[in-house]
Structures are given as C-alpha cells and as structure tokens.
Design a protein around this motif. Structure first.
Motif, PDB file in Angstrom:
ATOM      1  N   ARG A   1       0.837  -1.012  -0.142  1.00  0.00           N
ATOM      2  CA  ARG A   1       0.009  -0.078   0.039  1.00  0.00           C
ATOM      3  C   ARG A   1       0.832   1.259   0.029  1.00  0.00           C
ATOM      4  NH1 ARG A   1      -5.867  -1.009   2.749  1.00  0.00           N
ATOM      5  NH2 ARG A   1      -5.841  -3.220   2.100  1.00  0.00           N
ATOM      6  N   LEU A   2       1.905   1.173   0.822  1.00  0.00           N
ATOM      7  CA  LEU A   2       2.940   2.512   0.647  1.00  0.00           C
ATOM      8  C   LEU A   2       3.578   2.584  -0.540  1.00  0.00           C
ATOM      9  CD1 LEU A   2       4.845   1.923   4.068  1.00  0.00           C
ATOM     10  CD2 LEU A   2       3.183   3.796   3.236  1.00  0.00           C
ATOM     11  N   SER A   3       3.937   1.497  -1.434  1.00  0.00           N
ATOM     12  CA  SER A   3       4.452   1.662  -2.658  1.00  0.00           C
ATOM     13  C   SER A   3       3.215   1.911  -3.655  1.00  0.00           C
ATOM     14  CB  SER A   3       5.022   0.391  -3.184  1.00  0.00           C
ATOM     15  OG  SER A   3       3.744  -0.685  -3.549  1.00  0.00           O
ATOM     16  N   ARG A   4       2.105   1.863  -3.484  1.00  0.00           N
ATOM     17  CA  ARG A   4       1.184   2.247  -4.356  1.00  0.00           C
ATOM     18  C   ARG A   4       0.847   3.808  -4.168  1.00  0.00           C
ATOM     19  NH1 ARG A   4      -3.289  -2.308  -3.272  1.00  0.00           N
ATOM     20  NH2 ARG A   4      -2.050  -3.981  -4.412  1.00  0.00           N
ATOM     21  N   ALA A   5       0.973   4.159  -2.912  1.00  0.00           N
ATOM     22  CA  ALA A   5       0.542   5.632  -2.482  1.00  0.00           C
ATOM     23  C   ALA A   5       1.882   6.463  -3.038  1.00  0.00           C
ATOM     24  CB  ALA A   5       0.629   5.812  -0.969  1.00  0.00           C
ATOM     25  N   PHE A   6       2.935   5.951  -3.266  1.00  0.00           N
ATOM     26  CA  PHE A   6       4.053   6.850  -3.721  1.00  0.00           C
ATOM     27  C   PHE A   6       4.271   6.694  -5.087  1.00  0.00           C
ATOM     28  CE2 PHE A   6       5.538   6.369   0.915  1.00  0.00           C
ATOM     29  CZ  PHE A   6       5.376   7.777   1.172  1.00  0.00           C
ATOM     30  N   ARG A   7       3.587   6.295  -5.742  1.00  0.00           N
ATOM     31  CA  ARG A   7       3.357   6.039  -7.224  1.00  0.00           C
ATOM     32  C   ARG A   7       3.074   7.488  -7.979  1.00  0.00           C
ATOM     33  NH1 ARG A   7       1.700   0.139  -8.953  1.00  0.00           N
ATOM     34  NH2 ARG A   7       3.213  -0.900  -7.976  1.00  0.00           N
TER      35      ARG A   7
END
Length: 66
Positions: A60-66
C-alpha cells in the motif's frame, strides 16, 4: 606480577557461584529444548501473519508513492 595473578584469581572466584553444576545444566537445556519444540507451531503462525501484514503495508505504501 604475583599480586595481579592473585587479584584476578580471587575476583573470578565469586563468578563460579553463578555457573550451575553440569547436572543442573543438563536439565535446563532439556527444558529449553522442550519449550522450543512446543512453541514452534505458534511461532510459525505468528511469523507468517507478521510477514503477510508487512507485505500488505509495503504494497500500500508503494502504491501511495506512485
């Protein structure tokens, strides 16, 4: 030099009181082995759930920083 040797010898003597005898140590090691054997299934489940939770958080963090 002899004084230093005596000082070291007499300072180490009380430390031998903290070391259990070998016959007590065998019982201690046996009880630790039993504890580890019995707690293995619980620790595996806990590790799996912790790993799954961390994977979800990082995805979820990687999706948020895209």
């Amino acid at each position: 030099m002899l004084q230093i040797l005596f000082a070291v010898a007499f300072s180490a003597a009380p430390l031998t009181l903290y070391v259990p005898p070998v016959r007590s140590l065998n019982l201690f090691v046996q009880s630790i082995e039993v504890f580890v054997r019995e707690s293995e299934p619980v620790s595996r489940r806990t590790f799996f759930r912790l790993r799954l939770g961390l994977q979800r958080i990082f995805s979820r963090l990687s999706r948020a920083f895209r």
